[in-house]
Design a protein around this motif. Structure first.
Motif, mmCIF file in Angstrom:
data_model
loop_
_atom_site.group_PDB
_atom_site.id
_atom_site.type_symbol
_atom_site.label_atom_id
_atom_site.label_comp_id
_atom_site.label_asym_id
_atom_site.label_seq_id
_atom_site.Cartn_x
_atom_site.Cartn_y
_atom_site.Cartn_z
ATOM 1 N N ARG A 169 0.827 -1.210 0.000
ATOM 2 C CA ARG A 169 0.000 0.000 0.000
ATOM 3 C C ARG A 169 0.861 1.260 0.000
ATOM 4 O O ARG A 169 0.489 2.264 -0.600
ATOM 5 C CB ARG A 169 -0.968 -0.006 1.187
ATOM 6 N N GLN A 170 2.024 1.208 0.629
ATOM 7 C CA GLN A 170 2.935 2.351 0.589
ATOM 8 C C GLN A 170 3.428 2.600 -0.836
ATOM 9 O O GLN A 170 3.547 3.742 -1.268
ATOM 10 C CB GLN A 170 4.114 2.145 1.539
ATOM 11 N N GLN A 171 3.701 1.533 -1.571
ATOM 12 C CA GLN A 171 4.097 1.681 -2.978
ATOM 13 C C GLN A 171 2.955 2.281 -3.795
ATOM 14 O O GLN A 171 3.166 3.136 -4.651
ATOM 15 C CB GLN A 171 4.496 0.328 -3.573
ATOM 16 N N PHE A 172 1.749 1.823 -3.514
ATOM 17 C CA PHE A 172 0.571 2.343 -4.212
ATOM 18 C C PHE A 172 0.376 3.827 -3.906
ATOM 19 O O PHE A 172 -0.044 4.599 -4.765
ATOM 20 C CB PHE A 172 -0.662 1.528 -3.795
ATOM 21 N N GLN A 173 0.709 4.220 -2.688
ATOM 22 C CA GLN A 173 0.545 5.615 -2.284
ATOM 23 C C GLN A 173 1.376 6.558 -3.161
ATOM 24 O O GLN A 173 0.971 7.691 -3.407
ATOM 25 C CB GLN A 173 0.933 5.780 -0.814
ATOM 26 N N VAL A 174 2.505 6.103 -3.654
ATOM 27 C CA VAL A 174 3.330 6.917 -4.540
ATOM 28 C C VAL A 174 2.544 7.269 -5.809
ATOM 29 O O VAL A 174 2.558 8.415 -6.265
ATOM 30 C CB VAL A 174 4.652 6.195 -4.889
ATOM 31 N N LEU A 231 3.113 -2.560 -9.907
ATOM 32 C CA LEU A 231 2.415 -2.825 -8.651
ATOM 33 C C LEU A 231 1.745 -4.203 -8.666
ATOM 34 O O LEU A 231 1.721 -4.896 -7.647
ATOM 35 C CB LEU A 231 1.391 -1.725 -8.367
ATOM 36 N N LEU A 232 1.202 -4.604 -9.802
ATOM 37 C CA LEU A 232 0.612 -5.947 -9.906
ATOM 38 C C LEU A 232 1.663 -7.027 -9.688
ATOM 39 O O LEU A 232 1.442 -7.985 -8.951
ATOM 40 C CB LEU A 232 -0.050 -6.144 -11.272
#
Length: 134
Positions: free
Chosen positions: A27-32, A75-76
């Protein structure tokens, strides 16, 4: 643990929900990615009659749109070892529209709050039914 069976390029994959810590890191990666979209929203509050401001906004939109598909697929692959293992075929054969659909399914696993909304909706429906019959 929840899982979703998805299809990419005609092949089925099972994507498993990540354990709590790994899910939080993902989720932190997605936040970027979300931060880049948020910056666009903030940028949209500039004076569009000012040429310099307008050029800056157009540049930001272009950058986000150009990078988004690549960021989504990364991300996937980060979320699912099954997808990462078949990366070569997916990148060669799968359409970006399919990737976006699968990404939505991954978001449901990464952010399980949809179940809370369904539960709350069910409570509201039950309360409404009880009220309407009295």
């Amino acid at each position: 643990m929840k899982s979703e069976t998805i299809s990419l390029g005609g092949k089925h994959y099972e994507i498993n929900e990540l354990p709590r810590r790994a899910n939080a890191q993902w989720r932190q990666q997605f936040q970027v990615l979300i931060a880049s979209v948020t910056n666009l929203v903030e940028a949209s509050q500039v004076d569009i009659t000012n040429t310099t401001d307008l050029v800056a906004v157009v540049g930001q939109v272009r950058d986000v749109l150009m990078q988004a598909p690549d960021q989504l697929i990364e991300l996937l692959f980060a979320y699912s070892p099954a997808l990462a293992a078949d990366r070569e075929r997916i990148e060669a054969e799968v359409y970006e529209s399919e990737i976006l659909s699968v990404f939505v399914e991954v978001l449901k696993l990464a952010f399980p709050f949809g179940e809370i909304l369904s539960w709350a909706s069910g409570l509201a429906s039950a309360a409404s039914a009880t009220t309407s019959t009295s």
